[in-house]
Every structure is written in C-alpha cells, then in structure tokens.
Design a protein around this motif. Structure first.
Motif, PDB file in Angstrom:
ATOM      1  N   PHE A 131       0.761  -0.943  -0.103  1.00 10.68           N
ATOM      2  CA  PHE A 131      -0.247   0.070  -0.144  1.00 10.68           C
ATOM      3  C   PHE A 131       0.788   0.925   0.366  1.00 10.68           C
ATOM      4  N   SER A 132       0.800   2.395  -0.219  1.00 13.24           N
ATOM      5  CA  SER A 132       0.826   3.118  -0.228  1.00 13.24           C
ATOM      6  C   SER A 132       0.565   4.460   0.685  1.00 13.24           C
ATOM      7  N   ALA A 133      -0.064   3.981   1.988  1.00 19.30           N
ATOM      8  CA  ALA A 133      -0.502   5.304   2.688  1.00 19.30           C
ATOM      9  C   ALA A 133       0.530   5.143   3.911  1.00 19.30           C
ATOM     10  N   TYR A 134       0.779   5.365   4.346  1.00 18.95           N
ATOM     11  CA  TYR A 134       1.579   5.545   5.885  1.00 18.95           C
ATOM     12  C   TYR A 134       1.116   4.836   7.224  1.00 18.95           C
ATOM     13  N   ALA A 135       1.281   3.643   7.593  1.00 23.71           N
ATOM     14  CA  ALA A 135       0.540   3.118   7.978  1.00 23.71           C
ATOM     15  C   ALA A 135       1.682   2.892   9.885  1.00 23.71           C
ATOM     16  N   ALA A 136       0.425   2.998  11.353  1.00 19.23           N
ATOM     17  CA  ALA A 136       1.875   3.699  12.253  1.00 19.23           C
ATOM     18  C   ALA A 136       2.076   1.841  12.703  1.00 19.23           C
ATOM     19  N   GLY A 137       2.961   1.752  13.869  1.00 19.20           N
ATOM     20  CA  GLY A 137       3.901   0.262  14.564  1.00 19.20           C
ATOM     21  C   GLY A 137       4.853   0.155  14.041  1.00 19.20           C
ATOM     22  N   THR A 138       5.983   0.716  14.539  1.00 27.67           N
ATOM     23  CA  THR A 138       7.344   0.459  13.954  1.00 27.67           C
ATOM     24  C   THR A 138       8.665   0.116  15.058  1.00 27.67           C
ATOM     25  N   ILE A 139       9.438  -0.132  14.292  1.00 25.69           N
ATOM     26  CA  ILE A 139      10.507   0.166  15.176  1.00 25.69           C
ATOM     27  C   ILE A 139      11.441   1.422  14.767  1.00 25.69           C
ATOM     28  N   ASN A 140      11.799   2.452  15.495  1.00 21.11           N
ATOM     29  CA  ASN A 140      12.652   3.563  15.655  1.00 21.11           C
ATOM     30  C   ASN A 140      13.729   3.188  16.686  1.00 21.11           C
ATOM     31  N   THR A 141      14.641   3.524  15.806  1.00 17.31           N
ATOM     32  CA  THR A 141      16.263   3.603  16.171  1.00 17.31           C
ATOM     33  C   THR A 141      16.575   4.769  16.207  1.00 17.31           C
ATOM     34  N   ILE A 142      17.541   5.315  17.049  1.00 14.88           N
ATOM     35  CA  ILE A 142      18.505   6.261  16.930  1.00 14.88           C
ATOM     36  C   ILE A 142      19.300   6.584  17.583  1.00 14.88           C
ATOM     37  N   LEU A 143      20.283   5.929  16.701  1.00 16.43           N
ATOM     38  CA  LEU A 143      22.217   6.641  17.259  1.00 16.43           C
ATOM     39  C   LEU A 143      22.444   7.726  17.413  1.00 16.43           C
ATOM     40  N   LEU A 144      23.554   8.247  18.552  1.00 17.58           N
ATOM     41  CA  LEU A 144      23.579   9.919  18.735  1.00 17.58           C
ATOM     42  C   LEU A 144      25.624   8.802  18.610  1.00 17.58           C
ATOM     43  N   ILE A 145      26.143   9.607  17.751  1.00 15.04           N
ATOM     44  CA  ILE A 145      28.108   9.510  18.398  1.00 15.04           C
ATOM     45  C   ILE A 145      28.283  10.522  18.146  1.00 15.04           C
ATOM     46  N   ASP A 146      29.025  11.066  19.415  1.00 15.61           N
ATOM     47  CA  ASP A 146      30.083  11.592  19.334  1.00 15.61           C
ATOM     48  C   ASP A 146      31.167  10.998  19.017  1.00 15.61           C
ATOM     49  N   GLY A 147      32.067  12.029  17.610  1.00 14.42           N
ATOM     50  CA  GLY A 147      32.598  11.884  16.998  1.00 14.42           C
ATOM     51  C   GLY A 147      33.358  11.907  15.592  1.00 14.42           C
ATOM     52  N   GLN A 148      34.031  11.684  14.573  1.00 17.85           N
ATOM     53  CA  GLN A 148      33.667  12.457  13.640  1.00 17.85           C
ATOM     54  C   GLN A 148      33.518  11.056  12.641  1.00 17.85           C
ATOM     55  N   MET A 149      32.607  10.813  11.195  1.00 13.37           N
ATOM     56  CA  MET A 149      32.433   9.780  10.423  1.00 13.37           C
ATOM     57  C   MET A 149      32.199  10.005   9.232  1.00 13.37           C
ATOM     58  N   SER A 150      32.867  10.316   8.048  1.00 18.68           N
ATOM     59  CA  SER A 150      32.623   9.829   6.711  1.00 18.68           C
ATOM     60  C   SER A 150      30.671   9.499   6.465  1.00 18.68           C
ATOM     61  N   GLU A 151      30.391  10.041   5.255  1.00 19.13           N
ATOM     62  CA  GLU A 151      29.207   9.970   5.214  1.00 19.13           C
ATOM     63  C   GLU A 151      28.966   8.527   4.311  1.00 19.13           C
ATOM     64  N   SER A 152      29.603   8.023   3.560  1.00 19.67           N
ATOM     65  CA  SER A 152      30.190   6.368   3.244  1.00 19.67           C
ATOM     66  C   SER A 152      29.673   5.896   4.709  1.00 19.67           C
ATOM     67  N   ALA A 153      30.473   5.764   5.984  1.00 16.80           N
ATOM     68  CA  ALA A 153      30.380   5.304   6.826  1.00 16.80           C
ATOM     69  C   ALA A 153      29.502   5.317   8.068  1.00 16.80           C
ATOM     70  N   MET A 154      28.150   6.423   7.316  1.00 14.66           N
ATOM     71  CA  MET A 154      27.408   6.246   7.818  1.00 14.66           C
ATOM     72  C   MET A 154      25.730   5.898   7.227  1.00 14.66           C
ATOM     73  N   VAL A 155      26.352   5.964   5.913  1.00 15.41           N
ATOM     74  CA  VAL A 155      24.837   4.955   5.399  1.00 15.41           C
ATOM     75  C   VAL A 155      26.050   3.276   5.926  1.00 15.41           C
ATOM     76  N   ASN A 156      26.823   3.041   6.087  1.00  8.97           N
ATOM     77  CA  ASN A 156      27.470   1.824   6.272  1.00  8.97           C
ATOM     78  C   ASN A 156      27.134   1.087   7.635  1.00  8.97           C
ATOM     79  N   ALA A 157      26.985   2.041   9.031  1.00  4.78           N
ATOM     80  CA  ALA A 157      25.978   2.275   9.507  1.00  4.78           C
ATOM     81  C   ALA A 157      24.739   2.018  10.082  1.00  4.78           C
ATOM     82  N   ILE A 158      24.269   2.759   9.356  1.00  2.05           N
ATOM     83  CA  ILE A 158      22.708   2.379   9.020  1.00  2.05           C
ATOM     84  C   ILE A 158      22.342   0.996   8.421  1.00  2.05           C
ATOM     85  N   ILE A 159      23.114   0.026   7.660  1.00  2.00           N
ATOM     86  CA  ILE A 159      23.731  -2.015   7.092  1.00  2.00           C
ATOM     87  C   ILE A 159      23.711  -1.863   8.471  1.00  2.00           C
TER      88      ILE A 159
END
Length: 236
Positions: A131-159
């Motif tokens: 379906f194309s509509a948004y539906a509630a109910g989910t797993i939300n993950t928040i990662l906060l990192i005090d450090g330095q990361m490249s953009e590619s590493a940030m994408v890698n972190a999501i994987i």
C-alpha cells in the motif's frame, strides 16, 4: 542497557555531556548540546541534515497519516520545537519501554535509543500486499555518536544497525503473521544516526561494518536495545 522511562521521565547521557532524553505525554524528545550531522530515514526531514533535536512521536493505531510531514511540522510548532532543526519520527510503540544503551568506544562515544512495536512485523524479500499510505507501528532506532564519521561510514552504519535489528528479531522468534516466517523488521521501520563531527576526536571513522570498532559497537547497541524493547513491549 536500561529502560529509564518505565519509572521516570528523563535520561541524561553518562558519556556525552548535554545529551538528554525526555519522555513527554506523546513523545520522546532527544536533544544534543550542539547541532549534529544527521542521516535518517525519518518522516521529517529525512536524508542528510543538521539537527539538535529528535522527536519520536507516538500516534494512535488509527492514525491515517495522509500527510505525515505536515502533521509533524504542525506538532513541532505546538511543542515549541523549531522544525528546521528537528528530526521527526512516528510510532505506535510504547514509549515507556524504550531501551537505551551507551558505549564509550575507540575514539567515539555512542548512545542508542530504540522503541519497538512489532504489530506489523515482516520479512523483507517476500511478496505481499502493499500500500502507498503510511501505517503506524514500527521499530525506531536513534543512534547518537560523538565522534567523526565520513558520509559513507554513516550509510555503512545504517546497514550494520539494520542487520543487528534483524538478528535480534530472529533471536526472539518474531514472525510475519501472514506467512509465519521469521521477521527482519516491520513494514515501517526508521533510523536516525546523528554524529557530532567534533574535531577534537582527531580520528575520522571511514567505515562502520561489523569488523570495525565503531560498527561492532553500533551492532551491539542496536541488537541489545531491540531485544530489550521487544521482549518487554507487552508488559506494563
């Protein structure tokens, strides 16, 4: 690991001064002392941006979500949050059962906060009604990192975080109701990774796979918080 909101309304990071999570009536507000560089699949704004606040907004199961971006912007204004510097997530999971884990690592500090609702658990890769509509109910993950990361590493972190989430759900034996197969997530999962990019760390993390110190920590934090939040989601 801890679930501070089962008995309280705030959590102050033990390793990143000024980072605070507040449980309010219909949301968890996470704030950082300065703007962080963010990559997210959040409803608002999504992609790369800068923010100093992340809001995980709990909506009713009946929420239709015809305009989730507009709804979040309106809510930010009601809450007194600047929509420009706020990342907005939507969930129907119990906010009180959010799980938090912190890790002091190899030239980085990490905080992970996960909320889990598995009503719409699903196994990616299988055909299903969509379906194309948004539906509630989910797993939300928040990662906060005090450090330095490249953009590619940030994408890698999501994987890495996604793999860890899927491993946790399979460890718990959570299945997709329609076919009984082990779930890899839910149909509406979202993730936020915010990085301080503070120059005083003087160490750029260029990768975040499971074999790196930062990737291994991300995987561990996500795995353990998903386990805790999912195991307790039906408890008072």
């Amino acid at each position: 690991m801890t679930q501070p909101f089962r008995s309280g309304s705030h959590y102050d990071s033990t390793i990143w001064s000024g980072v605070r999570l507040l449980l309010k009536e219909d949301r968890i507000e996470t704030s950082t002392p300065e703007l962080v560089y963010v990559l997210s699949s959040a409803v608002h704004p999504g992609g790369f941006s800068y923010a100093n606040r992340i809001v995980n907004w709990k909506v009713p199961l009946a929420y239709q979500g015809h305009d989730p971006v507009g709804d979040l912007i309106l809510q930010c204004e009601k809450w007194g949050c600047d929509p420009v510097g706020t990342i907005g997530l939507i969930t129907a999971a119990k906010l009180t059962h959010a799980s938090i884990k912190e890790i002091a690592g190899d030239r980085f500090n990490l905080l992970c906060c996960t909320t889990v609702g598995t009503r719409n658990a699903a196994r990616a890769g299988l055909p299903r009604s969509t379906f194309s509509a948004y539906a509630a109910g989910t797993i939300n993950t928040i990662l906060l990192i005090d450090g330095q990361m490249s953009e590619s590493a940030m994408v890698n972190a999501i994987i890495t975080a996604t793999e860890a989430k899927s491993a946790a759900l399979q460890q718990l034996g959570i299945t997709e109701e329609a076919n009984g197969q082990l779930a890899t997530g839910t149909t509406t999962d979202a993730i936020v990774i915010g990085v301080s990019q503070a120059a005083d760390w003087d160490a750029l993390h260029a990768y975040a796979g499971a074999a790196t110190t930062i990737g291994c920590a991300i995987g561990e934090a996500v795995y353990e918080t998903v386990l805790e939040a999912a195991r307790t989601q039906h408890e008072d």
